[in-house]
Motif scaffolding. Structure first.
Motif: not given
Lengths: 237, 237
Positions: A157-158, A182-187, A201-203
């Motif tokens: 993930a990292s 970063l215009p895109m959402s976290r999703t 989010c966590r990373v």
DNA sequence: CGCGCCTTTGACGGCACTCAATGAGTGTGG
DNA sequence: CCACACTCATTGAGTGCCGTCAAAGGCGCG
């Protein structure tokens, strides 16, 4: 992926107008794709609206004039894979066979220049330079996809997040190479990187606490590029 | 990493042309790629030897006459991604830019037909049908890669194995569509599917116990195709 | 027969997912 | 201008799938 050849479209000075060939004083080493310009028309798409759908017949090819586009594939149960994000200057739809295998959706409000596919085909059958350009575009796309296979198949993930931030940084020639939009959402990011939104989010939070990046709305700032590159574990060569 | 590449050049049986790809009974509408045949020469590669290396200048393109090839990408620390397996009849190296971004290695003993890249380029610049063919090949490769992104990003171990078995079944027009040859090792499969060798084994064992497949040396037999397809969760359309 | 390689199976652990709640940012209507 | 609703992002707690480590088969080959 170091100075990876990016799909660079020269700024077409007048996207909306037809180019009078005769009136061009001294054409620079022209991009073969310029031949398409006279057949293009501009289209505006609102955020989150669909530009084209998986399985559609390929009627048009597109260049992004402004905004950000995601290419999306879905499984029956709703699982989603974002194949790539495309930014201003990027092209898509040129690699289609008879149908599109990805949907394309507007991440932000987007302005596109749209070219009829039959003109693309016609030019490809009559201009070698144009055909060559199409082939090179496909090769670049393929190379990018191959890098992504490694990312999805073998990176943690990292590493995925680090690779992604660096890739976006290289693709945005913004005057400041530390600020990454970063215009895109976290999703969207999660579905691109094969992760969940929570893991993304966590990373990002870990990277922030380590001082590697600063997280702001709509982007991040790279504070320790060397550390980020180390973490990305890019393939050799 | 492996031993050095052994290249045995055999005299091309038919310097003229028409290598009779699959002994077609009727001289069909010819493949534009046939134009290349007169420039090809045959090469034999022993199992596990390298055909070309990541980063090499792209000197040649290849068609597989017999055997199985894997395209491999490595991370610094040895993690490995097998981008694809190629079987008899498949082509590779045509999508290269100036260098190859994947290594290619022989999974089994392999016989290749090798074409100088400059001839490929020359034909692409002089024959529209040929250029078109190259473009279509790249588009197909891209589509396959996109399917793999979904597999690696969003599918579970069971789904990956099921998808892989079905894909291999479709690519081998063997007279019996239930027997699927899998010439590659479990390690190769694992590195292709983003799994570990143990997980590959375990999932195959589960499928065997469920009666979905039978596992034999060098391949599997599909005993419940519907069940396998259900498990594969292919994207819609 | 014994050695080596690959595969299979088991026990255990960890990274990332799931479920859940809180916080932050944005738009809308009172 | 602020309350409210809504969406998205963040953080926490617990779980599970798959990876890691280890050992025992299976098969070919000298």
């Amino acid at each position: 992926m170091h100075g990876m050849t990016q799909i660079v479209t020269q700024r077409s000075a007048n996207p909306g107008r037809q180019m009078a060939i005769a009136s061009q004083p001294r054409p620079e080493p022209r991009d073969a794709l310029d031949l398409l310009e006279q057949f293009g028309s501009n289209v505006a798409i609102e955020r989150d609206h669909e530009i084209l759908s998986q399985g559609d017949r390929a009627e048009y090819c597109y260049k992004i004039l402004s905004g950000c586009v995601r290419r999306v594939k879905l499984l029956e149960d709703g699982r989603r894979q974002v194949g790539e994000f495309l930014m201003a200057g990027d092209l898509f739809g040129f690699e289609a066979l008879d149908t599109h295998d990805f949907s394309a959706e507007a991440v932000s409000d987007v302005v596109l220049r749209r070219y009829p596919r039959r003109m693309v085909e016609a030019l490809a059958e009559s201009q070698f330079a144009f055909a060559r350009r199409l082939r090179d575009m496909a090769a670049v796309s393929l190379r990018l996809a191959h890098g992504r296979l490694m990312l999805l198949g073998r990176k943690t993930a990292s590493e995925r997040i680090a690779s992604f931030v660096l890739e976006m940084a290289e693709r945005l020639p913004g005057r400041n190479d530390r600020m990454v939009e970063l215009p895109m959402s976290r999703t969207d990011m999660a579905d691109h990187l094969g992760l969940t939104i929570e893991t993304v989010c966590r990373v990002l939070a870990v990277l922030r606490r380590e001082g590697t990046i600063a997280v702001a709305r709509g982007g991040v700032e790279i504070r320790d590029r060397a550390g980020l590159e180390l973490m990305a574990s890019e393939p050799r060569h």
